[in-house]
Structure formats: C-alpha cells, structure tokens
Design a protein around this motif. Structure first.
Motif, PDB file in Angstrom:
ATOM      1  N   GLU A  24       0.839  -1.195   0.000  1.00 39.33           N
ATOM      2  CA  GLU A  24       0.000   0.000   0.000  1.00 39.33           C
ATOM      3  C   GLU A  24       0.873   1.244   0.000  1.00 39.33           C
ATOM      4  OE1 GLU A  24      -3.019   0.093   3.142  1.00 39.33           O
ATOM      5  OE2 GLU A  24      -2.486  -1.988   3.551  1.00 39.33           O
ATOM      6  N   ILE A  25       0.328   2.293  -0.588  1.00 39.27           N
ATOM      7  CA  ILE A  25       0.930   3.610  -0.451  1.00 39.27           C
ATOM      8  C   ILE A  25       0.027   4.335   0.522  1.00 39.27           C
ATOM      9  CG2 ILE A  25       1.465   5.788  -1.576  1.00 39.27           C
ATOM     10  CD1 ILE A  25       2.115   4.228  -4.087  1.00 39.27           C
ATOM     11  N   GLN A  29      -5.691   9.016   0.909  1.00 40.28           N
ATOM     12  CA  GLN A  29      -6.609   8.108   0.256  1.00 40.28           C
ATOM     13  C   GLN A  29      -6.116   6.672   0.263  1.00 40.28           C
ATOM     14  OE1 GLN A  29      -7.912   9.873  -3.328  1.00 40.28           O
ATOM     15  NE2 GLN A  29      -9.445   8.338  -3.703  1.00 40.28           N
ATOM     16  N   GLY A  30      -4.859   6.423   0.419  1.00 39.84           N
ATOM     17  CA  GLY A  30      -4.323   5.076   0.433  1.00 39.84           C
ATOM     18  C   GLY A  30      -4.595   4.347  -0.878  1.00 39.84           C
ATOM     19  N   LEU A  31      -3.556   3.849  -1.492  1.00 40.57           N
ATOM     20  CA  LEU A  31      -3.687   3.096  -2.732  1.00 40.57           C
ATOM     21  C   LEU A  31      -3.042   1.732  -2.545  1.00 40.57           C
ATOM     22  CD1 LEU A  31      -2.690   5.756  -5.401  1.00 40.57           C
ATOM     23  CD2 LEU A  31      -4.955   4.785  -5.061  1.00 40.57           C
ATOM     24  N   TYR A  32      -3.618   0.733  -3.154  1.00 44.10           N
ATOM     25  CA  TYR A  32      -3.032  -0.601  -3.158  1.00 44.10           C
ATOM     26  C   TYR A  32      -2.171  -0.708  -4.404  1.00 44.10           C
ATOM     27  CZ  TYR A  32      -6.455  -1.312   0.437  1.00 44.10           C
ATOM     28  OH  TYR A  32      -7.172  -1.196   1.597  1.00 44.10           O
ATOM     29  N   VAL A  33      -1.011  -1.328  -4.276  1.00 44.47           N
ATOM     30  CA  VAL A  33      -0.074  -1.359  -5.388  1.00 44.47           C
ATOM     31  C   VAL A  33       0.518  -2.748  -5.586  1.00 44.47           C
ATOM     32  CG1 VAL A  33       0.573   1.061  -5.161  1.00 44.47           C
ATOM     33  CG2 VAL A  33       1.887  -0.655  -3.961  1.00 44.47           C
ATOM     34  N   TYR A  34       0.986  -2.933  -6.802  1.00 45.25           N
ATOM     35  CA  TYR A  34       1.783  -4.091  -7.187  1.00 45.25           C
ATOM     36  C   TYR A  34       3.014  -3.504  -7.858  1.00 45.25           C
ATOM     37  CZ  TYR A  34       3.392  -7.908 -10.180  1.00 45.25           C
ATOM     38  OH  TYR A  34       4.156  -8.848 -10.824  1.00 45.25           O
ATOM     39  N   ALA A  35       4.187  -3.922  -7.408  1.00 44.92           N
ATOM     40  CA  ALA A  35       5.412  -3.382  -7.992  1.00 44.92           C
ATOM     41  C   ALA A  35       6.265  -4.513  -8.539  1.00 44.92           C
ATOM     42  CB  ALA A  35       6.195  -2.597  -6.953  1.00 44.92           C
ATOM     43  N   GLU A  36       6.674  -4.353  -9.794  1.00 41.32           N
ATOM     44  CA  GLU A  36       7.666  -5.243 -10.387  1.00 41.32           C
ATOM     45  C   GLU A  36       9.013  -4.619 -10.041  1.00 41.32           C
ATOM     46  OE1 GLU A  36       6.495  -4.951 -14.475  1.00 41.32           O
ATOM     47  OE2 GLU A  36       5.012  -6.552 -14.259  1.00 41.32           O
ATOM     48  N   ALA A  66      -4.215   0.117  -7.645  1.00 35.71           N
ATOM     49  CA  ALA A  66      -5.608  -0.317  -7.522  1.00 35.71           C
ATOM     50  C   ALA A  66      -6.232   0.507  -6.402  1.00 35.71           C
ATOM     51  CB  ALA A  66      -5.690  -1.800  -7.195  1.00 35.71           C
ATOM     52  N   GLU A  67      -7.528   0.752  -6.502  1.00 41.22           N
ATOM     53  CA  GLU A  67      -8.197   1.557  -5.484  1.00 41.22           C
ATOM     54  C   GLU A  67      -8.659   0.731  -4.290  1.00 41.22           C
ATOM     55  OE1 GLU A  67     -11.234   3.885  -7.338  1.00 41.22           O
ATOM     56  OE2 GLU A  67      -9.820   4.838  -8.697  1.00 41.22           O
ATOM     57  N   THR A  68      -8.842  -0.571  -4.483  1.00 42.70           N
ATOM     58  CA  THR A  68      -9.312  -1.427  -3.385  1.00 42.70           C
ATOM     59  C   THR A  68      -8.438  -2.679  -3.288  1.00 42.70           C
ATOM     60  OG1 THR A  68     -10.818  -2.736  -4.758  1.00 42.70           O
ATOM     61  CG2 THR A  68     -11.713  -0.701  -3.799  1.00 42.70           C
ATOM     62  N   ARG A  69      -8.483  -3.308  -2.143  1.00 39.88           N
ATOM     63  CA  ARG A  69      -7.747  -4.559  -1.934  1.00 39.88           C
ATOM     64  C   ARG A  69      -8.276  -5.634  -2.903  1.00 39.88           C
ATOM     65  NH1 ARG A  69      -3.534  -5.459   0.875  1.00 39.88           N
ATOM     66  NH2 ARG A  69      -4.269  -4.424   2.727  1.00 39.88           N
ATOM     67  N   GLN A  72      -6.739  -5.218  -6.224  1.00 38.49           N
ATOM     68  CA  GLN A  72      -5.343  -5.647  -6.143  1.00 38.49           C
ATOM     69  C   GLN A  72      -5.256  -7.178  -6.213  1.00 38.49           C
ATOM     70  OE1 GLN A  72      -3.369  -5.540  -2.320  1.00 38.49           O
ATOM     71  NE2 GLN A  72      -1.572  -4.573  -3.251  1.00 38.49           N
ATOM     72  N   THR A  73      -6.100  -7.854  -5.449  1.00 43.01           N
ATOM     73  CA  THR A  73      -6.106  -9.320  -5.421  1.00 43.01           C
ATOM     74  C   THR A  73      -6.433  -9.901  -6.786  1.00 43.01           C
ATOM     75  OG1 THR A  73      -6.748  -9.291  -3.098  1.00 43.01           O
ATOM     76  CG2 THR A  73      -7.175 -11.332  -4.318  1.00 43.01           C
ATOM     77  N   ASN A  74      -7.353  -9.246  -7.512  1.00 43.97           N
ATOM     78  CA  ASN A  74      -7.768  -9.722  -8.833  1.00 43.97           C
ATOM     79  C   ASN A  74      -6.861  -9.258  -9.964  1.00 43.97           C
ATOM     80  OD1 ASN A  74      -9.996 -11.016  -7.695  1.00 43.97           O
ATOM     81  ND2 ASN A  74     -11.303  -9.223  -7.950  1.00 43.97           N
ATOM     82  N   GLY A  75      -5.825  -8.474  -9.650  1.00 43.50           N
ATOM     83  CA  GLY A  75      -4.926  -7.969 -10.682  1.00 43.50           C
ATOM     84  C   GLY A  75      -5.576  -6.922 -11.559  1.00 43.50           C
ATOM     85  N   ASP A  76      -6.603  -6.249 -11.023  1.00 42.87           N
ATOM     86  CA  ASP A  76      -7.348  -5.226 -11.758  1.00 42.87           C
ATOM     87  C   ASP A  76      -6.735  -3.857 -11.464  1.00 42.87           C
ATOM     88  OD1 ASP A  76      -9.224  -3.754 -13.137  1.00 42.87           O
ATOM     89  OD2 ASP A  76     -10.815  -4.040 -11.652  1.00 42.87           O
ATOM     90  N   PHE A  77      -5.645  -3.533 -12.160  1.00 44.91           N
ATOM     91  CA  PHE A  77      -4.921  -2.296 -11.913  1.00 44.91           C
ATOM     92  C   PHE A  77      -5.292  -1.249 -12.942  1.00 44.91           C
ATOM     93  CE2 PHE A  77      -2.348  -5.731 -10.199  1.00 44.91           C
ATOM     94  CZ  PHE A  77      -2.218  -5.301  -8.883  1.00 44.91           C
TER      95      PHE A  77
END
Length: 91
Positions: A24-25, A29-36, A66-69, A72-77
């Motif tokens: 998360e950042i 507002q907090g954002l969920y992230v995936y980082a390569e 992603a705006e929600t967990r 993020q879990t579904n890979g919907d970025f």
C-alpha cells in the motif's frame, strides 16, 4: 523521489531483485499497489525514517495501482502506471 510502499513483513522479506511485491501507499486516500522490482541497492536512511522500521530500495521498478484490496487481489490495476521508478519498501 521514490515511491514508498508499505508491505507486510512476509512480502518485505520475500522481495528480491527482478521479483515483485504487493503493498500500500499510505496517505489521505491510500492506494493498493503491485510493484515489479528492478535491482536492489543499498538503502541510505532518511531523517524522517522510523528507527523501528526496516527499509529496502529497488531501482528500475514498475508500479501499478488499484483503489481497493479486491482489485489488487484480482490484478485489476489502473491502465496508467509508473514505469522505471525507484521504490522503497518497508514493514
């Protein structure tokens, strides 16, 4: 300027060069992230760092938001992402 990502300690410990991390950042507002992740470099502490927190630095990273967990879990970025940025992960 680096993107700072709060990761679980499990994600933090498993992170490696050319790997990935979920987190998360934190902020208003907090954002969920995936980082390569790119290459790991030595982290130089900042005066704003919490001495009870561990930090790691990676360069050449791609960060997706992603705006929600659930997203993020579904890979919907979001289609837009930050390419080739420096990332600091912490737990």
């Amino acid at each position: 300027m680096a993107v700072r990502i709060k990761a679980t300690c499990k994600e933090f410990e498993a992170a490696c060069a050319d790997g990935c991390v979920y987190g998360e950042i934190r902020g208003k507002q907090g954002l969920y992230v995936y980082a390569e992740l790119g290459s790991e470099k030595d982290y130089t502490p900042s005066q704003n760092d919490n001495p009870m927190t561990e930090y790691r630095l990676f360069t050449g990273c791609n960060v997706y938001f992603a705006e929600t967990r659930e997203q993020q879990t579904n890979g919907d970025f979001n289609a837009e992402h930050l390419p080739n940025v420096t990332v600091v992960i912490y737990c």
